[in-house]
Each structure stands twice: as structure tokens, then as C-alpha cells.
Scaffold this active site. Structure first.
Site, PDB file in Angstrom:
ATOM      1  N   THR A  13     -45.629  19.773 -26.343  1.00 29.91           N
ATOM      2  CA  THR A  13     -45.741  20.456 -25.191  1.00 29.91           C
ATOM      3  C   THR A  13     -44.945  21.876 -25.130  1.00 29.91           C
ATOM      4  O   THR A  13     -44.208  22.164 -26.017  1.00 29.91           O
ATOM      5  CB  THR A  13     -45.010  19.795 -23.984  1.00 29.91           C
ATOM      6  OG1 THR A  13     -43.791  19.744 -24.190  1.00 29.91           O
ATOM      7  CG2 THR A  13     -45.713  18.426 -23.871  1.00 29.91           C
ATOM      8  N   SER A  17     -46.215  29.529 -27.447  1.00 26.15           N
ATOM      9  CA  SER A  17     -45.214  30.634 -27.878  1.00 26.15           C
ATOM     10  C   SER A  17     -43.884  29.847 -28.414  1.00 26.15           C
ATOM     11  O   SER A  17     -43.714  28.855 -28.327  1.00 26.15           O
ATOM     12  CB  SER A  17     -45.084  31.607 -27.000  1.00 26.15           C
ATOM     13  OG  SER A  17     -44.361  31.078 -25.904  1.00 26.15           O
ATOM     14  N   TYR A 168     -30.252  24.049 -14.667  1.00 23.49           N
ATOM     15  CA  TYR A 168     -30.877  23.694 -16.195  1.00 23.49           C
ATOM     16  C   TYR A 168     -29.863  22.951 -16.844  1.00 23.49           C
ATOM     17  O   TYR A 168     -30.283  22.209 -17.280  1.00 23.49           O
ATOM     18  CB  TYR A 168     -30.815  25.181 -16.703  1.00 23.49           C
ATOM     19  CG  TYR A 168     -31.290  25.208 -18.041  1.00 23.49           C
ATOM     20  CD1 TYR A 168     -32.728  25.007 -18.300  1.00 23.49           C
ATOM     21  CD2 TYR A 168     -30.402  25.549 -19.207  1.00 23.49           C
ATOM     22  CE1 TYR A 168     -33.050  24.912 -19.732  1.00 23.49           C
ATOM     23  CE2 TYR A 168     -31.061  25.446 -20.379  1.00 23.49           C
ATOM     24  CZ  TYR A 168     -32.306  25.070 -20.748  1.00 23.49           C
ATOM     25  OH  TYR A 168     -32.821  25.065 -21.893  1.00 23.49           O
TER      26      TYR A 168
END
Length: 280
Positions: A13, A17, A168
């Protein structure tokens, strides 16, 4: 060393890039049949086509993994095209302030007390939700076949926190934690589960960000080698006086994905230039 990956089927996944693209290219170079995933169809298709042009067996799928329906569709597509998934690399991640399509902040690092719950929710869905859903969809086939590799990409911030990054850091901590628990749950099945923690990796986006940071620090416009040396000495001290490259992460993932790593499970492997201060 032959990693014995020829014919193994891999879904990576977030591989249109950066680190993900390096991982999918490394696995393809080792003979794996790979599926590239990304949000942007043109970029994702281009990575897959580049691999095909080099003689690899590659396909692609797009989807917004913060959405439950897209996770299900990506898993279904992987099973349909590949006929099964032997290697799942959960690399897609990010935080809401940078990646959330419907709203982006002017700065990637909102103050903790000003980070809205909607950002927490998006970041958890993108990192933890997508990882859990894809594992639940694809691990049963691995168990049935008696072989599987699940590799989750974590972050140094999971265990070595910095100010803010409110949504995060906890999400990445959950990734590291669930990796250990799942490895125990799948004990004896032939499926291993590990996480990889990158340090600062000089992707195209990271390089441009550090060039701008150097300008703001009054360093002018030095060559990249000088930027790396100064940052890793003065700003983000680490034993290796350069940042990592996407291929550094890809090599670790390829090894963990291989039958050669059958005795390695439930662990977090740091590829960070020694930046993390704790032992484990």
C-alpha cells in the site's frame, strides 16, 4: 543471497511514490508478483507500467484507505488479480494535516491542543484502520496456505515522541503494538508479522522540505550533501551523518518478506541511522 521470492504475491500500500515505490520495485526485482497501490491513478499506473516495462509481473489498484469501502475494494481486487496475497506491506499512512483530502493545514504540525478530533479520526483510519482491515481480509488466505508475511511500516515517533504531532504519534504507536500482538495470535500458522521503523528518508518530498528548512535557517543554498551533514550533526544528530534512502527500507522489507526470515516475528526493526535514543 537468494531471497526465494520468485512467484510470491505482494500487495504494497502507498507504493505510488517514495518508500512504498522503492519497496514494490525491490520485491519485483527479487521475482515477486506485485500490486502497486496509491490514491492518484496516473502516478500509481505509471509505477506499475514502469515495472512491467522492465519485465516484472505488476498490476495496480487505487483507493483511499481511510475509507472502509475502499479498503474492502483494494483487498478484493488484490485477491482477484493475484489469486491470493502472500506478502502484505502496510506502508500507506500519513497524518490528516498533510494528507486529508478535504482539509489541509497551513503547517503539517498543528499544536496538540488545536488538533481537531476529526484529524485524529482520519489519521487513525488511514494508519490503523487500513492496516487492520487489510490484515483481516488477507491473512486468512495466508493461514490456509501455511505461509504469509505481514510487514507494517511504523515510525520513530511511535516510541520517541516529539512536541505536537498529536494524532500521528499515537497512531504509529498502535501500529507497533498491534504488530507484536498479532504475531503471537498467528503463532504456528507460518505467517510472520513485523514492523519496520524508518528514520528520516530522503524521498523527493523530504529533500525539498529540508532545502526550504535550510533556507529558513539562513544556510543559503548548499549542496544536498552539505544539507544532510549539517542537519544530522547540528539539528537531528545521528551516528550516520546522512539521511536514509528509500532503498534502505526496501531492503529490510524484502528480507522480512522472504522465507529466509521465518524465525523473525513480532519485532520492530529500526532502519534509522541510529537516531532513536533508546535500545528497543
Amino acid at each position: 543471497m537468494d531471497l526465494e521470492l520468485t512467484g510470491k504475491r505482494a500487495l504494497v500500500t502507498g507504493s505510488s511514490s517514495g518508500i512504498g515505490a522503492a519497496i514494490v520495485r525491490m520485491l519485483a526485482a527479487e521475482g515477486a508478483v506485485v500490486m502497486v497501490h496509491g490514491r492518484d491513478e496516473a502516478k500509481t499506473r505509471a509505477v506499475a507500467q514502469g515495472l512491467v516495462d522492465q519485465g516484472a509481473n505488476a498490476s495496480y489498484v487505487t483507493g483511499e484507505l481511510s475509507q472502509e469501502e475502499d479498503c474492502a475494494r483494494v483487498a478484493e481486487r488484490a485477491l482477484e488479480v493475484l489469486g491470493g496475497v502472500d506478502i502484505l506491506v502496510n506502508n500507506a499512512g500519513g497524518m490528516a494535516a498533510v494528507n486529508r483530502p478535504d482539509t489541509k493545514a497551513e503547517t503539517f504540525n498543528r499544536p496538540w491542543l488545536e488538533t481537531p478530533w476529526d484529524d485524529w479520526r482520519w489519521t487513525y483510519e488511514q494508519n490503523v484502520g487500513s492496516t487492520v482491515r487489510l490484515i483481516q481480509a488477507l491473512a486468512p488466505g495466508m493461514i490456509e496456505r501455511g505461509f504469509g508475511r505481514i510487514i507494517n511500516i511504523s515510525s520513530a515517533s511511535a516510541t520517541q515522541t516529539e512536541p505536537d504531532l498529536a494524532d500521528y504519534q499515537p497512531a504509529k504507536a498502535a501500529i507497533t503494538n498491534l504488530t507484536s500482538g498479532l504475531a503471537k495470535s498467528l503463532g504456528g500458522t507460518g505467517v510472520t508479522v513485523n514492523s519496520v521503523t524508518p528514520g528520516t528518508i530522503a524521498t523527493e518530498g523530504v529533500r525539498s522540505g529540508f532545502v526550504e528548512w535550510a533556507r529558513q535557517l539562513g544556510w543559503g543554498t548548499p549542496e544536498w550533501a552539505e544539507i544532510e551533514r549539517r542537519f544530522t550533526t547540528e539539528v537531528i544528530p545521528q551516528p550516520t551523518k546522512h539521511f536514509g534512502r528509500p532503498e534502505d527500507i526496501a531492503r529490510m522489507v524484502a528480507f522480512l518478506a522472504s522465507p529466509q526470515a521465518g524465525y523473525m516475528t513480532g519485532s520492530n526493526y529500526r532502519v534509522d541511522g541510529g537516531v532513536c535514543r533508546s535500545i528497543n
